[in-house]
Enzyme design. Structure first.
Site, PDB file in Angstrom:
ATOM      1  CG  HIS A 155      11.799   3.491  -4.306  1.00  0.00           C
ATOM      2  ND1 HIS A 155      11.456   4.446  -5.305  1.00  0.00           N
ATOM      3  CD2 HIS A 155      12.665   2.965  -4.815  1.00  0.00           C
ATOM      4  CE1 HIS A 155      12.264   4.455  -6.429  1.00  0.00           C
ATOM      5  NE2 HIS A 155      13.110   3.597  -5.861  1.00  0.00           N
ATOM      6  CE  LYS A 282      -2.852  10.340  18.409  1.00  0.00           C
ATOM      7  NZ  LYS A 282      -3.653  11.186  17.664  1.00  0.00           N
TER       8      LYS A 282
END
Length: 459
Positions: A155, A282
């Protein structure tokens, strides 16, 4: 004039001609079409259906056309619709009326069926080889990280400790199944439809076993109607490609997460990352994102062909012309994704300390704590409740199970002793899982050996 024009009193409308034509995409099957025609001509000559010298002349003409195509000296014509009619027209122009004998005892229906199978038969081993290259990188990564502890997730929540090596072997086993699916597809499609004609074979004494052998097929197909209307092999291939891409997409998703600042489990090599046009900090995982995106494209190809085939009566229908573009695109996409994904994985850096730090939090040794009590004689459900109370205690006090004082353990259960800390060590937790298939070092080494053997058998 079109080769099939005898029945018609009017020329085909230009719109229909453009709409009907497939030469823009089936031209890439020129080698397969010529190979099929050479085998067919040789069989016609051997069976006495045409004269031996005619067969030789046809074969020589076809081989010359092949050389000219590969030498870039041929321009295909839209007027001739498809690769079959283009080559036959060129052949007749070059060798005269003898070229018109090639199509004896043959239809474009069995011709395209054999071309398509030959093309797919050629492509599958190439894809398998690329998957095996990826398997080799996974083996290397696993060997280098047998003791690199990291959290395993369910999960997307930290669940139990594992190792990066164990993680790599999970994907290696997925790819192993992908290889066997491709191999199964290749084995099942290894039957030659040539000689089936339009749908009801031929009154000529054709030798289908001879043409099948000449083209490298195990045997001819068993039913002439099925031969020209079957595209199961293409659907199977697209299914195998879709499952393979699903595995690459799942792996891509993990890599995208792992190289984010929130995880920082891995760092991609600069050569396999991109930057931002506005944000100088980035480093984007574009390769993984594109693989994830292109997976949907391959799924689309599978759905396309399933939809094309779902309502077709026997035997051949023009709808089936829509089979090739989706297969070509899926093959091209898979063959584009695999090498760049393999290189990206091969060059990424594993951040062992970050993985271990994450594994130390999140109480992923809670099950091991419960197992500790069970080994002391406590029923599992009682142990489960006790460890749940301990986790709550840790959350309130800012401790972990590893750092919780022994007096706090004993305040919940007198079964705890000082040896609990050894039991809760992450490496103890991992290496205690020696069960076949588990994350312990020796268990992962067995998994690596199995994948290495699998790859060796196919090299």
């Amino acid at each position: 004039m079109k080769l099939w024009a005898g029945r018609f009193q009017k020329e085909t409308d230009t719109l229909v001609n453009d709409f009907n034509s497939s030469i823009s995409f089936d031209a890439r099957m020129y080698k397969e079409d010529i190979a099929g025609s050479v085998a067919h001509a040789a069989m016609l000559g051997k069976q006495g259906i045409i004269e031996a010298h005619e067969a030789e002349k046809i074969i020589g003409g076809l081989q010359a056309i092949l050389a000219d195509i590969e030498g870039g000296r041929v321009e295909f014509s839209l007027e001739n619709e498809d690769i079959h009619m283009n080559i036959e027209t060129m052949l007749t122009q070059r060798i005269g009326d003898t070229g018109k004998r090639l199509h004896t005892a043959r239809s474009r229906n069995d011709q395209v069926a054999v071309d398509f199978r030959l093309f797919v038969k050629e492509e599958i081993p190439q894809m398998i080889a690329q998957v095996l290259d990826l398997e080799r990188v996974l083996i290397q990564k696993a060997k280098a990280n047998l003791e690199t502890v990291m959290p395993g997730y369910t999960h997307l929540q930290r669940a139990q400790p594992t190792t990066f090596g164990h993680y790599m072997m999970a994907y290696a086993n997925m790819l192993k199944r992908d290889v066997t699916r491709l191999e199964d597809c290749l084995e099942r499609m290894d039957e030659c439809p040539l000689g089936a004609g339009a749908l009801a074979a031929s009154t000529y004494p054709v030798d289908r076993f001879a043409t099948a052998a000449a083209l490298g097929f195990r045997k001819p197909t068993d039913n002439s109607m099925d031969s020209v209307s079957d595209r199961d092999f293409a659907i199977e291939l697209l299914s195998a490609c879709s499952i393979l891409m699903m595995h690459l997409s799942r792996f891509s998703e993990e890599i995208i997460l792992w190289c984010s600042w929130e995880f920082k489990y891995v760092e991609l090599d600069d050569a396999y990352s991109t930057g931002s046009s506005i944000m100088p900090q980035k480093k984007n995982p574009d390769v993984a994102e594109l693989v994830r995106g292109k997976t949907g494209r391959v799924y689309g190809s599978l759905v396309t062909l399933l939809t094309v085939m779902k309502g077709l009566p026997l035997a051949y229908n023009k709808d089936m012309q829509e089979d090739k573009e989706c297969v070509f695109d899926a093959i091209d996409t898979v063959k584009m994704c695999l090498p760049v994904f393999t290189a990206m994985l091969d060059t990424l850096t594993v951040k062992e300390k970050n993985m271990h730090r994450a594994a130390a939090g999140g109480f992923i040794n809670a099950t091991d704590c419960a197992d500790y009590l069970v080994k002391k004689g406590m029923p599992f459900r009682e142990a489960y409740m006790i460890v749940g109370r301990l986790v709550n205690m840790c959350i309130k006090t800012g401790e972990t199970l590893d750092t919780l004082p022994l007096k706090d353990f004993r305040s919940v259960s007198g079964v705890f002793d000082a040896d609990v800390y050894q039991a809760l060590e992450l490496k103890t937790c991992v290496n205690g899982r020696k069960v076949y298939g588990g994350p312990a070092k020796e268990a992962v080494e067995r998994q690596i050996e199995a994948i290495e053997q699998f790859v060796r058998e196919r090299t």
